[in-house]
Design a protein around this motif. Structure first.
Motif, PDB file in Angstrom:
ATOM      1  N   UNK A  47       0.780  -1.151  -0.122  1.00 20.30           N
ATOM      2  CA  UNK A  47      -0.026   0.083  -0.053  1.00 20.30           C
ATOM      3  C   UNK A  47       0.782   1.306   0.128  1.00 20.30           C
ATOM      4  N   UNK A  48       0.404   2.342  -0.166  1.00 15.97           N
ATOM      5  CA  UNK A  48       0.983   3.575  -0.273  1.00 15.97           C
ATOM      6  C   UNK A  48       0.964   4.001   1.152  1.00 15.97           C
ATOM      7  N   UNK A  49       2.225   4.446   1.359  1.00 17.41           N
ATOM      8  CA  UNK A  49       2.655   4.478   2.963  1.00 17.41           C
ATOM      9  C   UNK A  49       2.908   5.947   3.430  1.00 17.41           C
ATOM     10  N   UNK A  50       2.793   6.788   2.407  1.00 15.16           N
ATOM     11  CA  UNK A  50       2.789   8.260   2.804  1.00 15.16           C
ATOM     12  C   UNK A  50       1.574   8.985   2.849  1.00 15.16           C
ATOM     13  N   UNK A  51       1.169  10.000   3.787  1.00 15.67           N
ATOM     14  CA  UNK A  51      -0.181  10.912   3.885  1.00 15.67           C
ATOM     15  C   UNK A  51      -0.182  11.636   2.294  1.00 15.67           C
ATOM     16  N   UNK A  52       1.194  12.011   1.824  1.00 19.28           N
ATOM     17  CA  UNK A  52       1.128  12.875   0.669  1.00 19.28           C
ATOM     18  C   UNK A  52       0.599  12.093  -0.464  1.00 19.28           C
ATOM     19  N   UNK A  53       0.900  10.951  -0.635  1.00 20.10           N
ATOM     20  CA  UNK A  53       0.304  10.074  -1.899  1.00 20.10           C
ATOM     21  C   UNK A  53      -1.105   9.747  -1.416  1.00 20.10           C
ATOM     22  N   UNK A  54      -1.518   9.356  -0.334  1.00 17.03           N
ATOM     23  CA  UNK A  54      -3.022   9.366  -0.050  1.00 17.03           C
ATOM     24  C   UNK A  54      -3.816  10.356  -0.481  1.00 17.03           C
ATOM     25  N   UNK A  55      -3.123  11.723   0.045  1.00 19.01           N
ATOM     26  CA  UNK A  55      -3.825  12.956  -0.540  1.00 19.01           C
ATOM     27  C   UNK A  55      -4.031  13.136  -1.826  1.00 19.01           C
ATOM     28  N   UNK A  56      -2.902  12.581  -2.597  1.00 21.45           N
ATOM     29  CA  UNK A  56      -2.605  12.733  -4.083  1.00 21.45           C
ATOM     30  C   UNK A  56      -3.648  11.810  -4.728  1.00 21.45           C
ATOM     31  N   UNK A  57      -3.857  10.536  -4.155  1.00 20.00           N
ATOM     32  CA  UNK A  57      -5.027   9.746  -4.822  1.00 20.00           C
ATOM     33  C   UNK A  57      -6.197  10.134  -4.697  1.00 20.00           C
ATOM     34  N   UNK A  58      -6.637  11.008  -3.666  1.00 22.24           N
ATOM     35  CA  UNK A  58      -7.956  11.769  -3.687  1.00 22.24           C
ATOM     36  C   UNK A  58      -8.236  12.830  -4.608  1.00 22.24           C
ATOM     37  N   UNK A  59      -7.215  13.480  -4.898  1.00 23.16           N
ATOM     38  CA  UNK A  59      -7.060  14.599  -6.183  1.00 23.16           C
ATOM     39  C   UNK A  59      -7.253  13.759  -7.378  1.00 23.16           C
ATOM     40  N   UNK A  60      -6.457  12.846  -7.418  1.00 21.14           N
ATOM     41  CA  UNK A  60      -6.514  11.914  -8.712  1.00 21.14           C
ATOM     42  C   UNK A  60      -8.123  11.276  -8.877  1.00 21.14           C
ATOM     43  N   UNK A  61      -8.682  11.096  -7.885  1.00 21.00           N
ATOM     44  CA  UNK A  61      -9.963  10.450  -8.167  1.00 21.00           C
ATOM     45  C   UNK A  61     -10.986  11.616  -8.680  1.00 21.00           C
ATOM     46  N   UNK A  62     -10.738  12.801  -8.029  1.00 21.59           N
ATOM     47  CA  UNK A  62     -11.714  13.866  -8.237  1.00 21.59           C
ATOM     48  C   UNK A  62     -11.363  14.401  -9.753  1.00 21.59           C
ATOM     49  N   UNK A  63     -10.116  14.241 -10.243  1.00 17.26           N
ATOM     50  CA  UNK A  63      -9.722  14.624 -11.674  1.00 17.26           C
ATOM     51  C   UNK A  63     -10.428  13.646 -12.474  1.00 17.26           C
ATOM     52  N   UNK A  64     -10.190  12.581 -12.313  1.00 18.16           N
ATOM     53  CA  UNK A  64     -10.628  11.528 -13.123  1.00 18.16           C
ATOM     54  C   UNK A  64     -12.186  11.411 -13.398  1.00 18.16           C
ATOM     55  N   UNK A  65     -12.982  11.971 -12.475  1.00 14.92           N
ATOM     56  CA  UNK A  65     -14.428  11.821 -12.580  1.00 14.92           C
ATOM     57  C   UNK A  65     -14.587  13.203 -13.300  1.00 14.92           C
ATOM     58  N   UNK A  66     -13.819  14.418 -13.081  1.00 19.04           N
ATOM     59  CA  UNK A  66     -14.233  15.721 -13.753  1.00 19.04           C
ATOM     60  C   UNK A  66     -13.826  15.674 -14.930  1.00 19.04           C
ATOM     61  N   UNK A  67     -12.478  15.190 -15.408  1.00 17.05           N
ATOM     62  CA  UNK A  67     -11.927  15.461 -16.646  1.00 17.05           C
ATOM     63  C   UNK A  67     -12.149  14.125 -17.481  1.00 17.05           C
ATOM     64  N   UNK A  68     -12.049  12.853 -17.000  1.00 19.04           N
ATOM     65  CA  UNK A  68     -11.958  11.590 -18.105  1.00 19.04           C
ATOM     66  C   UNK A  68     -13.514  10.761 -17.737  1.00 19.04           C
ATOM     67  N   UNK A  69     -14.579  11.745 -17.455  1.00 22.41           N
ATOM     68  CA  UNK A  69     -15.682  11.004 -17.386  1.00 22.41           C
ATOM     69  C   UNK A  69     -16.075   9.947 -16.671  1.00 22.41           C
ATOM     70  N   UNK A  70     -15.179   9.555 -15.732  1.00 19.45           N
ATOM     71  CA  UNK A  70     -15.325   8.331 -15.075  1.00 19.45           C
ATOM     72  C   UNK A  70     -16.533   8.513 -14.051  1.00 19.45           C
ATOM     73  N   UNK A  71     -17.299   7.416 -13.648  1.00 21.71           N
ATOM     74  CA  UNK A  71     -18.126   7.460 -12.729  1.00 21.71           C
ATOM     75  C   UNK A  71     -17.799   7.020 -11.311  1.00 21.71           C
ATOM     76  N   UNK A  72     -18.409   7.473 -10.500  1.00 24.45           N
ATOM     77  CA  UNK A  72     -17.862   7.247  -8.994  1.00 24.45           C
ATOM     78  C   UNK A  72     -18.481   6.026  -8.456  1.00 24.45           C
ATOM     79  N   UNK A  73     -17.648   4.787  -8.125  1.00 21.42           N
ATOM     80  CA  UNK A  73     -18.362   3.990  -7.737  1.00 21.42           C
ATOM     81  C   UNK A  73     -19.052   3.897  -6.383  1.00 21.42           C
ATOM     82  N   UNK A  74     -19.950   3.376  -6.259  1.00 26.93           N
ATOM     83  CA  UNK A  74     -20.866   3.330  -4.903  1.00 26.93           C
ATOM     84  C   UNK A  74     -19.742   2.875  -3.805  1.00 26.93           C
ATOM     85  N   UNK A  75     -20.046   3.395  -2.548  1.00 27.96           N
ATOM     86  CA  UNK A  75     -19.204   2.939  -1.445  1.00 27.96           C
ATOM     87  C   UNK A  75     -18.814   3.936  -0.881  1.00 27.96           C
TER      88      UNK A  75
END
Length: 97
Positions: free
Chosen positions: A69-97
């Motif tokens: 797993x990702x071990x740094x808080x910076x990478x965990x924070x970056x993953x949240x930003x990646x998810x937001x950009x994927x949804x906004x820019x790449x038309x990915x749908x957020x999964x339920x959960x």
């Protein structure tokens, strides 16, 4: 996290090297190594990953489908930003959960 929770938590925190290219990440998506993203979204999604604040190590782990797993808080924070950009820019749908 919802959309990429399982896949992104499998990102490695081992090894170091050169940051993967957009083509490397897109190939990983198309090959199913990043299984939560459809192949038709590979190019856009790969660009988001490479442009993100994910560390080179985390991005390499994602492409290599590493199991630590990702071990740094910076990478965990970056993953949240990646998810937001994927949804906004790449038309990915957020999964339920």
């Amino acid at each position: 996290m919802a959309l990429l929770a399982f896949t992104l938590l499998a990102v490695a925190a081992c090894g170091s090297g050169v940051r993967p290219s957009v083509d490397d990440v897109a190939d990983a998506i198309r090959d199913g190594r990043i299984s939560s993203i459809e192949a038709e979204n590979a190019d856009c999604s790969a660009r988001v990953f490479v442009e993100s604040d994910l560390s080179d190590t985390a991005l390499l782990g994602l492409v290599d489908r590493a199991d630590r797993p990702v071990t740094t808080q910076d990478d965990r924070d970056a993953l949240v930003a990646v998810e937001e950009r994927l949804i906004a820019e790449c038309d990915l749908q957020q999964a339920a959960g």
